[in-house]
Design a protein around this motif. Structure first.
Motif, PDB file in Angstrom:
ATOM      1  N   VAL A 165      92.309  47.353  76.152  1.00 54.76           N
ATOM      2  CA  VAL A 165      91.932  47.259  74.761  1.00 54.76           C
ATOM      3  C   VAL A 165      90.489  46.877  74.794  1.00 54.76           C
ATOM      4  CG1 VAL A 165      92.140  46.115  72.627  1.00 54.76           C
ATOM      5  CG2 VAL A 165      94.204  47.362  73.915  1.00 54.76           C
ATOM      6  N   THR A 166      90.319  45.667  75.765  1.00 58.12           N
ATOM      7  CA  THR A 166      89.032  45.309  75.654  1.00 58.12           C
ATOM      8  C   THR A 166      87.860  46.060  76.156  1.00 58.12           C
ATOM      9  OG1 THR A 166      89.931  43.062  76.255  1.00 58.12           O
ATOM     10  CG2 THR A 166      87.393  43.232  76.704  1.00 58.12           C
ATOM     11  N   VAL A 167      88.293  47.197  77.088  1.00 54.92           N
ATOM     12  CA  VAL A 167      87.154  48.000  77.576  1.00 54.92           C
ATOM     13  C   VAL A 167      87.154  49.109  76.632  1.00 54.92           C
ATOM     14  CG1 VAL A 167      86.810  49.957  79.125  1.00 54.92           C
ATOM     15  CG2 VAL A 167      87.594  47.603  80.002  1.00 54.92           C
ATOM     16  N   ALA A 168      87.995  49.622  76.001  1.00 55.00           N
ATOM     17  CA  ALA A 168      87.881  50.559  74.656  1.00 55.00           C
ATOM     18  C   ALA A 168      87.059  50.092  73.532  1.00 55.00           C
ATOM     19  CB  ALA A 168      89.543  51.129  74.341  1.00 55.00           C
ATOM     20  N   LYS A 169      87.339  48.709  73.295  1.00 54.67           N
ATOM     21  CA  LYS A 169      86.493  48.124  72.199  1.00 54.67           C
ATOM     22  C   LYS A 169      84.889  48.125  72.407  1.00 54.67           C
ATOM     23  CE  LYS A 169      88.711  44.964  70.302  1.00 54.67           C
ATOM     24  NZ  LYS A 169      89.499  43.779  69.981  1.00 54.67           N
ATOM     25  N   LEU A 170      84.770  47.574  73.543  1.00 49.50           N
ATOM     26  CA  LEU A 170      83.558  47.162  73.839  1.00 49.50           C
ATOM     27  C   LEU A 170      82.526  48.450  74.372  1.00 49.50           C
ATOM     28  CD1 LEU A 170      83.514  43.678  75.512  1.00 49.50           C
ATOM     29  CD2 LEU A 170      82.739  44.470  73.179  1.00 49.50           C
TER      30      LEU A 170
ATOM     31  N   GLY B 249      86.418  38.820  71.599  1.00 51.10           N
ATOM     32  CA  GLY B 249      87.643  39.626  71.140  1.00 51.10           C
ATOM     33  C   GLY B 249      88.233  39.377  69.712  1.00 51.10           C
ATOM     34  N   SER B 250      88.002  38.275  69.400  1.00 52.29           N
ATOM     35  CA  SER B 250      88.544  37.893  67.886  1.00 52.29           C
ATOM     36  C   SER B 250      87.857  38.630  66.872  1.00 52.29           C
ATOM     37  CB  SER B 250      88.613  36.471  67.562  1.00 52.29           C
ATOM     38  OG  SER B 250      89.349  35.763  68.305  1.00 52.29           O
ATOM     39  N   MET B 251      86.274  38.687  67.091  1.00 52.60           N
ATOM     40  CA  MET B 251      85.484  38.972  66.240  1.00 52.60           C
ATOM     41  C   MET B 251      85.021  40.564  66.209  1.00 52.60           C
ATOM     42  SD  MET B 251      82.574  36.283  65.502  1.00 52.60           S
ATOM     43  CE  MET B 251      82.280  35.891  67.206  1.00 52.60           C
ATOM     44  N   VAL B 252      85.334  41.208  67.394  1.00 54.23           N
ATOM     45  CA  VAL B 252      85.103  42.641  67.689  1.00 54.23           C
ATOM     46  C   VAL B 252      86.362  43.515  67.082  1.00 54.23           C
ATOM     47  CG1 VAL B 252      84.295  44.391  69.147  1.00 54.23           C
ATOM     48  CG2 VAL B 252      83.180  42.346  69.374  1.00 54.23           C
ATOM     49  N   GLY B 253      86.551  44.021  66.182  1.00 56.70           N
ATOM     50  CA  GLY B 253      87.539  44.723  65.686  1.00 56.70           C
ATOM     51  C   GLY B 253      87.138  46.087  65.102  1.00 56.70           C
ATOM     52  N   ALA B 254      87.822  46.342  63.875  1.00 56.30           N
ATOM     53  CA  ALA B 254      87.635  47.529  63.290  1.00 56.30           C
ATOM     54  C   ALA B 254      86.518  47.366  62.562  1.00 56.30           C
ATOM     55  CB  ALA B 254      88.762  47.583  62.147  1.00 56.30           C
TER      56      ALA B 254
ATOM     57  N   ILE C 174      90.646  54.017  68.105  1.00 57.41           N
ATOM     58  CA  ILE C 174      92.240  53.938  67.754  1.00 57.41           C
ATOM     59  C   ILE C 174      92.771  53.030  68.976  1.00 57.41           C
ATOM     60  CG2 ILE C 174      94.341  55.295  67.957  1.00 57.41           C
ATOM     61  CD1 ILE C 174      92.676  57.565  66.770  1.00 57.41           C
ATOM     62  N   VAL C 175      92.405  53.112  70.123  1.00 51.30           N
ATOM     63  CA  VAL C 175      92.999  52.298  71.155  1.00 51.30           C
ATOM     64  C   VAL C 175      92.740  50.668  70.895  1.00 51.30           C
ATOM     65  CG1 VAL C 175      92.989  51.671  73.349  1.00 51.30           C
ATOM     66  CG2 VAL C 175      92.914  54.028  72.847  1.00 51.30           C
ATOM     67  N   SER C 176      91.397  50.618  70.534  1.00 50.84           N
ATOM     68  CA  SER C 176      91.056  49.128  70.357  1.00 50.84           C
ATOM     69  C   SER C 176      91.564  48.664  69.125  1.00 50.84           C
ATOM     70  CB  SER C 176      89.463  49.168  69.786  1.00 50.84           C
ATOM     71  OG  SER C 176      89.046  47.968  69.316  1.00 50.84           O
ATOM     72  N   VAL C 177      91.831  49.347  67.994  1.00 49.67           N
ATOM     73  CA  VAL C 177      92.369  48.893  66.612  1.00 49.67           C
ATOM     74  C   VAL C 177      93.950  48.460  66.818  1.00 49.67           C
ATOM     75  CG1 VAL C 177      93.023  49.641  64.377  1.00 49.67           C
ATOM     76  CG2 VAL C 177      90.704  49.744  65.101  1.00 49.67           C
ATOM     77  N   LEU C 178      94.613  49.353  67.552  1.00 55.09           N
ATOM     78  CA  LEU C 178      96.035  49.152  67.844  1.00 55.09           C
ATOM     79  C   LEU C 178      96.265  47.861  68.491  1.00 55.09           C
ATOM     80  CD1 LEU C 178      97.427  52.977  68.581  1.00 55.09           C
ATOM     81  CD2 LEU C 178      97.690  51.160  66.431  1.00 55.09           C
ATOM     82  N   GLY C 179      95.355  47.645  69.599  1.00 50.35           N
ATOM     83  CA  GLY C 179      95.449  46.330  70.355  1.00 50.35           C
ATOM     84  C   GLY C 179      95.226  45.318  69.448  1.00 50.35           C
ATOM     85  N   ALA C 180      94.071  45.162  68.565  1.00 54.89           N
ATOM     86  CA  ALA C 180      93.906  44.234  67.755  1.00 54.89           C
ATOM     87  C   ALA C 180      94.861  44.118  66.605  1.00 54.89           C
ATOM     88  CB  ALA C 180      92.417  44.687  67.034  1.00 54.89           C
ATOM     89  N   TYR C 181      95.434  44.833  66.222  1.00 58.87           N
ATOM     90  CA  TYR C 181      96.375  44.807  65.264  1.00 58.87           C
ATOM     91  C   TYR C 181      97.731  44.048  65.599  1.00 58.87           C
ATOM     92  CZ  TYR C 181     100.423  45.810  62.107  1.00 58.87           C
ATOM     93  OH  TYR C 181     101.484  45.797  61.246  1.00 58.87           O
ATOM     94  N   LEU C 182      97.946  44.376  67.044  1.00 61.04           N
ATOM     95  CA  LEU C 182      99.359  43.865  67.560  1.00 61.04           C
ATOM     96  C   LEU C 182      98.811  42.203  67.615  1.00 61.04           C
ATOM     97  CD1 LEU C 182     101.910  43.765  69.021  1.00 61.04           C
ATOM     98  CD2 LEU C 182     100.797  44.466  71.134  1.00 61.04           C
TER      99      LEU C 182
ATOM    100  N   ASP D 143      99.388  33.930  77.837  1.00 66.57           N
ATOM    101  CA  ASP D 143      97.902  34.079  77.873  1.00 66.57           C
ATOM    102  C   ASP D 143      97.502  35.309  77.671  1.00 66.57           C
ATOM    103  OD1 ASP D 143      95.521  32.779  80.311  1.00 66.57           O
ATOM    104  OD2 ASP D 143      95.282  33.816  78.426  1.00 66.57           O
ATOM    105  N   THR D 144      97.054  35.670  76.595  1.00 64.43           N
ATOM    106  CA  THR D 144      96.526  37.182  76.362  1.00 64.43           C
ATOM    107  C   THR D 144      94.831  37.213  76.655  1.00 64.43           C
ATOM    108  OG1 THR D 144      96.520  36.748  74.181  1.00 64.43           O
ATOM    109  CG2 THR D 144      98.193  37.781  74.863  1.00 64.43           C
ATOM    110  N   GLU D 145      94.331  36.854  77.497  1.00 60.22           N
ATOM    111  CA  GLU D 145      92.812  36.679  77.731  1.00 60.22           C
ATOM    112  C   GLU D 145      92.308  38.127  77.500  1.00 60.22           C
ATOM    113  OE1 GLU D 145      89.307  35.334  80.999  1.00 60.22           O
ATOM    114  OE2 GLU D 145      91.679  34.931  81.294  1.00 60.22           O
ATOM    115  N   GLY D 146      91.160  38.186  76.634  1.00 59.14           N
ATOM    116  CA  GLY D 146      90.442  39.468  76.512  1.00 59.14           C
ATOM    117  C   GLY D 146      91.441  40.238  75.669  1.00 59.14           C
ATOM    118  N   ALA D 147      92.320  39.881  74.754  1.00 64.24           N
ATOM    119  CA  ALA D 147      93.022  40.737  74.042  1.00 64.24           C
ATOM    120  C   ALA D 147      92.405  41.302  72.898  1.00 64.24           C
ATOM    121  CB  ALA D 147      94.366  40.346  73.738  1.00 64.24           C
TER     122      ALA D 147
END
Length: 484
Positions: free
Chosen positions: A171-176, A33-38, A302-310, A6-10
């Protein structure tokens, strides 16, 4: 894809533990989370290259309405066809047969792979502002370092290392947080005269229609993932929650994306916005508050994108894995390791990303090329899903509760995705065929394993069209009719 997590908020499509059902908030977080990326970090420059404020507002209204119709389509199908659990891929197969279902699965997978390339290009472009040798993420050094990262993640995931809950939250915090801070500060430092001068667009923008058309692909890119809740709909506590999560998540992200775009026009003249290096959001904030703003956005990115890439690497492997389990891909793609990782599917995913990464060396703008190709590849799966909803709801008859409303929504979503194909232009349609046509080898392998004819009569026609498109694409590139 590992099915025991379960990767809630990944920040990308997630999976749930076997037998565990997830709630509406979890599904909504999944969609957001799916839509907010690079893509969101690139919006100021991409829009300024094509459109002024007025064109941007119209673009977001069209995109918002069209993608909302598409979100409603996924909501409708989640409720009316609860037996279809694999999202976009399952709808295409149910509506138009195995071969177009294969195309949908492959297109969705290829879109995720190419989208992953944008992450590495954007990381290298960000670092390139400190180390000029990395350029805009499209130099030889940048591609070599990106390749190291690409295969490093492959080895990491192959060992069964997955996102821990604490990493997901970071990752979620770094993204938003950087995005929200950007919008608030840009509003505070907004210059009314600059905003007014950008309303109609600069000389390079062209007519209002051209401005709107030019921004359509980027709106598709940033909304990729709107179907995230459907992909794992089998894990929902209630089927109705899948549709609610899709709409709630979409509306939240739509407000965020539109805000980032519009407030940027009040910080810098359009010509300067269009020339900013990616991530352009960092450049806009730097112009507003100084160098710390640029660093703040860059670190968060950078933190956000690495998490989204994974997460999206796992997602791409999941698509191949599910298709192989359904016998629409060769059986070897359904194999999993002792760590429950579909290694062959993950390997193929990494290989395609590597190939596209090399191709970016020959493109005029690596990030824009990868972004637009990602969007174009996703359009056929989306179009097939919307068209299937038209077919399904039309077959219910007017007596079925809500059937007429659902049919209208499905028709509007189909028209919108068809318009997006037109907006993409011939260039990206032909480049897409360069991937679709050779991919038929995988479909043929699957049919051979089952001892079946490779194509039915209708499928032969579809195959012939895809091959013709690929041949024209090769000629167009060779003769210089289109450029990467």
């Amino acid at each position: 894809m590992a099915h025991g997590e379960d990767t809630e908020g990944a920040g990308a499509p997630v999976t749930a533990p076997r037998g565990v059902k997830v709630s509406l908030p979890t599904l909504t977080a999944l969609v957001v989370g799916s839509m907010v990326g690079a893509g969101v970090f690139s919006l100021p420059r991409r829009f300024a290259q094509e459109s002024g404020v007025l064109g941007a507002v119209i673009s977001w209204v069209i995109a918002g309405f069209g993608m909302l119709m598409l979100a409603f389509v996924f909501q409708t199908l989640a409720v009316r066809r609860p037996d279809l659990d694999a999202g976009v891929y399952a709808y295409a197969k149910a509506g138009f047969g195995e071969y177009l279902g294969f195309f949908s699965a492959f297109g969705y997978w290829a879109s995720a792979c190419v989208g992953n390339v944008t992450y590495w290009v954007l990381i290298m472009s960000t670092l390139g502002q400190i180390a000029p040798a990395l350029g805009g993420g499209d130099t030889v050094l940048a591609v070599v370092l990106s390749s190291v990262g690409l295969w490093g993640f492959f080895l990491l995931i192959r060992r069964g290392v997955k996102e821990a809950t604490v990493i997901n939250r970071i990752v979620t915090v770094a993204k938003l947080v950087p995005i929200l801070v950007f919008v608030i500060l840009a509003l505070f430092f907004l210059r009314p005269q600059v905003f007014a001068d950008n309303i109609h667009g600069a000389a390079h923008a062209g007519s209002l229609f051209a401005q709107v058309r030019g921004t359509m692909l980027v709106t598709v890119f940033v909304f990729l993932g709107v179907e995230g809740a459907n992909v794992y709909s089998r894990h929902a506590k209630r089927r109705a929650d899948v549709g609610r999560a899709t709409v709630l998540g979409f509306l939240s992200v739509f407000a965020l994306f539109a805000s980032v775009t519009i407030v940027s026009y009040g910080i810098l003249p359009m010509e300067q916005l269009a020339q900013l290096p990616q991530p352009s959001m960092a450049g806009v904030l730097e112009a507003a508050v100084g160098t710390w703003g640029k660093a703040f956005v860059s670190v968060g990115l950078i933190v956000s994108v690495l998490g989204a890439y994974l997460a999206w690497s796992l997602m791409a492997a999941e698509v191949l894995f599910v298709a192989a389990k359904d016998e629409d891909m060769p059986r070897f793609l359904s194999r999993v390791s002792t760590a429950d990782v579909p290694v062959p599917a993950l390997l193929l995913t990494t290989c395609l990303s590597q190939a596209v990464l090399v191709i970016t060396l020959f493109s005029g703008d690596a990030f824009d090329f990868a972004l637009d190709l990602t969007s174009a590849l996703s359009l056929i799966p989306y179009l097939l899903a919307a068209a299937y909803c038209v077919r399904h709801t039309a077959g219910l008859g007017p007596a079925a509760p809500g059937a007429r409303r659902d049919l209208v929504v499905a028709v509007l979503a189909t028209l919108y995705t068809a318009f997006l194909l037109y907006a993409a232009g011939l260039k990206f349609v032909l480049v897409s065929f360069l991937l679709y046509a050779p991919a038929t080898v995988l479909f043929a392998m699957g049919r051979r394993e089952q001892g079946r004819r490779i194509f039915s009569r209708r499928e032969v026609v579809i195959f012939a069209v895809s091959v013709a498109g690929a041949v024209i694409g090769v000629l167009a590139l060779a003769l210089g009719w289109i450029h990467l």
